[in-house]
Scaffold this motif. Structure first.
Motif, short mmCIF file in Angstrom:
data_model
loop_
_atom_site.label_atom_id
_atom_site.label_comp_id
_atom_site.label_asym_id
_atom_site.label_seq_id
_atom_site.Cartn_x
_atom_site.Cartn_y
_atom_site.Cartn_z
N ILE A 31 0.83 -1.20 0.00
CA ILE A 31 0.00 0.00 0.00
C ILE A 31 0.87 1.26 0.00
N GLY A 32 1.94 1.22 0.81
CA GLY A 32 2.83 2.37 0.88
C GLY A 32 3.49 2.67 -0.45
N ALA A 33 3.78 1.63 -1.21
CA ALA A 33 4.41 1.85 -2.52
C ALA A 33 3.44 2.45 -3.53
N ILE A 34 2.13 2.23 -3.34
CA ILE A 34 1.13 2.72 -4.29
C ILE A 34 0.69 4.15 -3.97
N PHE A 35 0.39 4.36 -2.69
CA PHE A 35 -0.18 5.65 -2.29
C PHE A 35 0.90 6.54 -1.69
N THR A 36 1.52 7.31 -2.54
CA THR A 36 2.53 8.27 -2.10
C THR A 36 2.10 9.65 -2.56
N LYS A 37 1.11 10.21 -1.85
CA LYS A 37 0.59 11.55 -2.15
C LYS A 37 0.16 11.67 -3.62
N ARG A 38 -0.67 10.76 -4.02
CA ARG A 38 -1.18 10.81 -5.39
C ARG A 38 -2.70 10.68 -5.36
N ARG A 39 -3.32 11.13 -6.41
CA ARG A 39 -4.78 11.05 -6.50
C ARG A 39 -5.21 9.60 -6.76
N LEU A 40 -6.37 9.26 -6.20
CA LEU A 40 -6.90 7.91 -6.36
C LEU A 40 -7.55 7.79 -7.73
N ASP A 41 -7.01 6.90 -8.55
CA ASP A 41 -7.59 6.67 -9.87
C ASP A 41 -7.73 5.17 -10.10
N GLU A 42 -8.18 4.79 -11.26
CA GLU A 42 -8.43 3.38 -11.56
C GLU A 42 -7.13 2.57 -11.53
N GLU A 43 -6.07 3.17 -11.98
CA GLU A 43 -4.80 2.45 -11.98
C GLU A 43 -4.35 2.10 -10.56
N THR A 44 -4.45 3.05 -9.63
CA THR A 44 -4.05 2.78 -8.25
C THR A 44 -4.98 1.77 -7.59
N LEU A 45 -6.26 1.81 -7.93
CA LEU A 45 -7.21 0.85 -7.36
C LEU A 45 -6.91 -0.57 -7.83
N GLU A 46 -6.51 -0.71 -9.07
CA GLU A 46 -6.15 -2.03 -9.59
C GLU A 46 -4.90 -2.56 -8.89
N GLU A 47 -3.94 -1.68 -8.70
CA GLU A 47 -2.72 -2.09 -7.99
C GLU A 47 -3.03 -2.50 -6.55
N LEU A 48 -3.91 -1.76 -5.90
CA LEU A 48 -4.30 -2.10 -4.53
C LEU A 48 -5.00 -3.46 -4.49
N GLU A 49 -5.85 -3.70 -5.46
CA GLU A 49 -6.57 -4.98 -5.51
C GLU A 49 -5.59 -6.15 -5.64
N ASP A 50 -4.57 -5.98 -6.43
CA ASP A 50 -3.56 -7.04 -6.59
C ASP A 50 -2.84 -7.31 -5.26
N VAL A 51 -2.50 -6.25 -4.54
CA VAL A 51 -1.81 -6.42 -3.26
C VAL A 51 -2.67 -7.21 -2.28
N LEU A 52 -3.95 -6.91 -2.21
CA LEU A 52 -4.86 -7.57 -1.26
C LEU A 52 -5.09 -9.04 -1.64
N ILE A 53 -5.16 -9.32 -2.92
CA ILE A 53 -5.34 -10.71 -3.36
C ILE A 53 -4.10 -11.53 -3.04
N GLN A 54 -2.92 -10.93 -3.25
CA GLN A 54 -1.67 -11.65 -2.94
C GLN A 54 -1.55 -11.96 -1.45
N ALA A 55 -2.21 -11.18 -0.61
CA ALA A 55 -2.19 -11.43 0.83
C ALA A 55 -3.25 -12.45 1.23
N ASP A 56 -3.91 -13.07 0.26
CA ASP A 56 -4.92 -14.11 0.48
C ASP A 56 -6.17 -13.59 1.17
N LEU A 57 -6.44 -12.29 1.03
CA LEU A 57 -7.71 -11.77 1.55
C LEU A 57 -8.87 -12.22 0.67
N GLY A 58 -8.56 -12.65 -0.52
CA GLY A 58 -9.60 -13.13 -1.43
C GLY A 58 -10.09 -12.05 -2.38
N LEU A 59 -10.58 -12.48 -3.52
CA LEU A 59 -11.06 -11.53 -4.53
C LEU A 59 -12.26 -10.74 -4.04
N THR A 60 -13.14 -11.42 -3.35
CA THR A 60 -14.36 -10.74 -2.87
C THR A 60 -14.01 -9.62 -1.91
#
Length: 461
Positions: A178-207
Motif C-alpha cells: 500500500i505504501g508503494a502505491i499511495f505516495t501523495k497521489r490522487r486515487l484513480d483506476e490504476e491505483t485501485l487495480e494495484e491495490l486490488e492485486d496487493v490484497l489478493i496476494q495477501a490471500d484476503l480473497g477476490l471478494t
C-alpha cells in the motif's frame, strides 16, 4: 718495596714458623751448601703444631708470591720461600674440598623434606591446590543457570502484542504494498487495480479485495489519499466481515459430557490444539477426558498422554492401528462413568481428497451418535494459515463429511498469508473460536475481530 723491607716482611711472616712444613727437607737436597738453612729447618721442625695456621696465612700472602723471583740473590731465602710456597698449594687443595661443600648444601636441601617429621605443614601446602581447582569449575557452570528467566520476558506480553507480532509478516506484505502505491497521489483506476492485486496476494480473497476498492472508489475517487487512510479503510472492512464469526467455544451444561471432535489434515496442529484447549478447560474447573483417536501414529498417542499429565485429564488410548471409531465409543462410555464435563476426541490426519479416509471419519461420527444422538456437540476444524487458499477447499470437504461447526486457525505467526482467515470467514460464515500465534499454551487465544483487523492493517490497538 726495597729488598730490606721484603726481607722484613718474610721474617715477620715466616720467621720461626717457616719450618713447620717438614716436607721442606726435600728442597735442601739440591743445595747442600746451605747448612744454615738445614739447621734452621731442623730447629723449626719440632713445632709442627703451627700447621693449622699455614692455610689461614696463605690466603693473605697470595699477592706476595710475586716477589719470589726477587729472592734469587739469596739461595737460602729462596729455599725458604720455596719451602713455604709448597705448603701454599696445600691450603688451596683444602678449600677445594670445601668448595665441594655444595653437596653439603644439597644435603642441607635434603633436610628441607626432613620437616616430613612435621606432617601438618605438608597437608597445609597440599590443601589449596585441590580446593582452588574444584571451586573454579562450578563457577563457570552457575552463570548458565540464570539464563532460563530471560525467556520469561515474552510471556509478559499482552495478547495484542503477541497477535500483532504473529501477524507481522502478513501486515508487512500488505502495508509495504500500500505504501508503494499511495505516495501523495490522487486515487484513480490504476491505483485501485494495484491495490486490488496487493490484497489478493495477501490471500484476503477476490471478494474482500473488491469490497475494499469499491469503498475507496465511492468515497475518495480522484482525491488525494495517504497510505495510512487506506489502511484505516482496510481495517474497518475486515472487522465488518469478521465480527459476526468471532464466537468462543462454549461448553453448554445441557450435555454431560460435552463432546468435541477435532478434525483436520496432517500437520495442522490438531493434537497440540487439543492439549491447549484441555489446559484452558481445566483452569475453568472442568473435568476433561482425552481420546487418542489418531491410532495410526504412535507419536500422537504419546503426545496426548503428555498433555493429559500436564492438565490432569484422563487419556483413553489403544494400540497402534486400532479401530478409531471403537476407541471413540469406549472413550464416551468411560467419560460418562467418570463424570467428565468435556470429552475431546483426536482424529488421524487425513487429506480431504482421499475418499476412503473421509469415509472412516464419517464412521466415527456415526458411532458417536449411537452413544448420544446430539453428539458430537462441536466439530472443530483446525486450519494451518500457511496453506493459503487450500484452506477453503478443506473447509468445504470436512464440512460435508463431519459437519464442521467451528474453526481454529493455527500458525499465523509463520506466514504472510494470514489474510486467508478473512476469505474463509466471508465465504462460509463459520464461527472462528481460536487463533494461534505460537507453540505455548498462552499463544492460543479466543478470536477477536477488531484486534485481528487492526493487526493485519498494521495499525495500533
Amino acid at each position: 718495596m726495597s729488598e730490606g723491607e721484603k726481607r722484613g716482611l718474610f721474617s715477620r711472616l715466616f720467621g720461626g714458623k717457616s719450618a713447620p712444613a717438614q716436607p721442606a727437607p726435600v728442597a735442601p737436597a739440591p743445595e747442600p751448601a746451605t747448612e744454615d738453612t738445614v739447621e734452621a729447618a731442623a730447629v723449626a721442625a719440632p713445632e709442627p703444631v703451627v700447621e693449622p695456621t699455614a692455610p689461614v696465612v696463605a690466603e693473605e700472602p697470595v699477592p706476595a708470591e710475586a716477589p719470589v723471583p726477587t729472592t734469587e740473590p739469596e739461595p737460602a731465602e729462596a729455599a725458604t720461600v720455596e719451602a713455604t710456597a709448597e705448603p701454599v698449594p696445600a691450603p688451596i687443595e683444602t678449600p677445594i674440598p670445601e668448595v665441594a661443600e655444595p653437596p653439603i648444601a644439597e644435603a642441607a636441601a635434603e633436610p628441607a623434606p626432613l620437616p616430613a617429621d612435621a606432617p601438618p605443614e605438608a597437608p597445609v601446602a597440599a590443601e589449596p591446590e585441590p580446593v582452588v581447582a574444584a571451586e573454579s569449575a562450578p563457577l563457570d557452570i552457575t552463570p548458565a543457570e540464570p539464563i532460563p528467566p530471560a525467556p520469561e520476558a515474552p510471556t509478559k506480553r499482552s495478547w495484542w502484542q503477541k497477535l500483532k507480532s504473529g501477524l507481522g509478516r502478513t501486515s508487512s506484505a500488505i502495508t509495504s504494498g500500500i505504501g508503494a502505491i499511495f505516495t501523495k497521489r490522487r486515487l484513480d483506476e490504476e491505483t485501485l487495480e494495484e491495490l486490488e492485486d496487493v490484497l489478493i496476494q495477501a490471500d484476503l480473497g477476490l471478494t474482500m479485495a473488491t469490497r475494499i476498492t469499491d469503498v475507496l472508489r465511492k468515497d475518495r475517487f480522484d482525491k488525494e489519499i495517504s497510505d495510512a487512510e487506506v489502511r484505516e479503510v482496510l481495517a474497518h472492512e475486515i472487522e465488518k466481515v469478521l465480527a459476526p464469526v468471532a464466537r468462543p467455544l462454549e461448553i453448554a451444561g445441557t450435555a454431560k459430557p460435552h463432546v468435541v471432535l477435532v478434525v483436520g489434515v496432517n500437520g495442522t496442529g490438531k493434537t497440540t490444539t487439543i492439549g491447549k484447549l484441555s489446559m484452558k478447560f481445566a483452569r475453568e474447573g472442568r473435568k476433561v477426558t482425552l481420546a487418542a483417536g489418531d491410532t495410526f501414529r504412535a507419536a500422537a498417542v504419546e503426545q496426548l498422554k503428555i498433555w493429559g499429565k500436564r492438565t490432569g485429564a484422563a487419556v483413553i488410548a489403544r494400540e497402534t492401528g486400532a479401530d478409531a471409531a471403537g476407541l471413540a465409543f469406549d472413550a464416551l462410555v468411560a467419560a460418562k462413568a467418570d463424570g467428565s464435563d468435556v470429552v475431546m476426541i483426536d482424529t488421524a490426519g487425513r487429506l480431504q481428497n482421499r475418499a476412503e479416509l473421509m469415509a472412516e471419519l464419517e464412521k466415527i461420527v456415526r458411532v458417536i451418535k449411537k452413544h448420544d444422538a446430539t453428539a458430537p456437540h462441536d466439530v472443530v476444524l483446525t486450519l494451518d494459515a500457511t496453506t493459503g487458499q487450500n484452506a477453503i477447499n478443506q473447509v468445504e470437504i470436512f464440512g460435508k463429511v463431519a459437519g464442521v461447526t467451528g474453526l481454529v486457525m493455527t500458525k499465523l505467526d509463520g506466514t504472510a498469508r494470514g489474510g486467508i482467515l478473512v476469505a474463509v470467514a466471508e465465504k462460509f460464515g463459520l464461527p472462528v473460536h481460536f487463533v494461534g500465534v505460537g507453540e505455548g499454551v498462552e499463544d492460543l487465544e479466543p478470536f477477536d475481530a477488531k484486534d485481528f483487523a487492526r493487526a493485519v492493517a498494521g495499525l495500533d490497538h
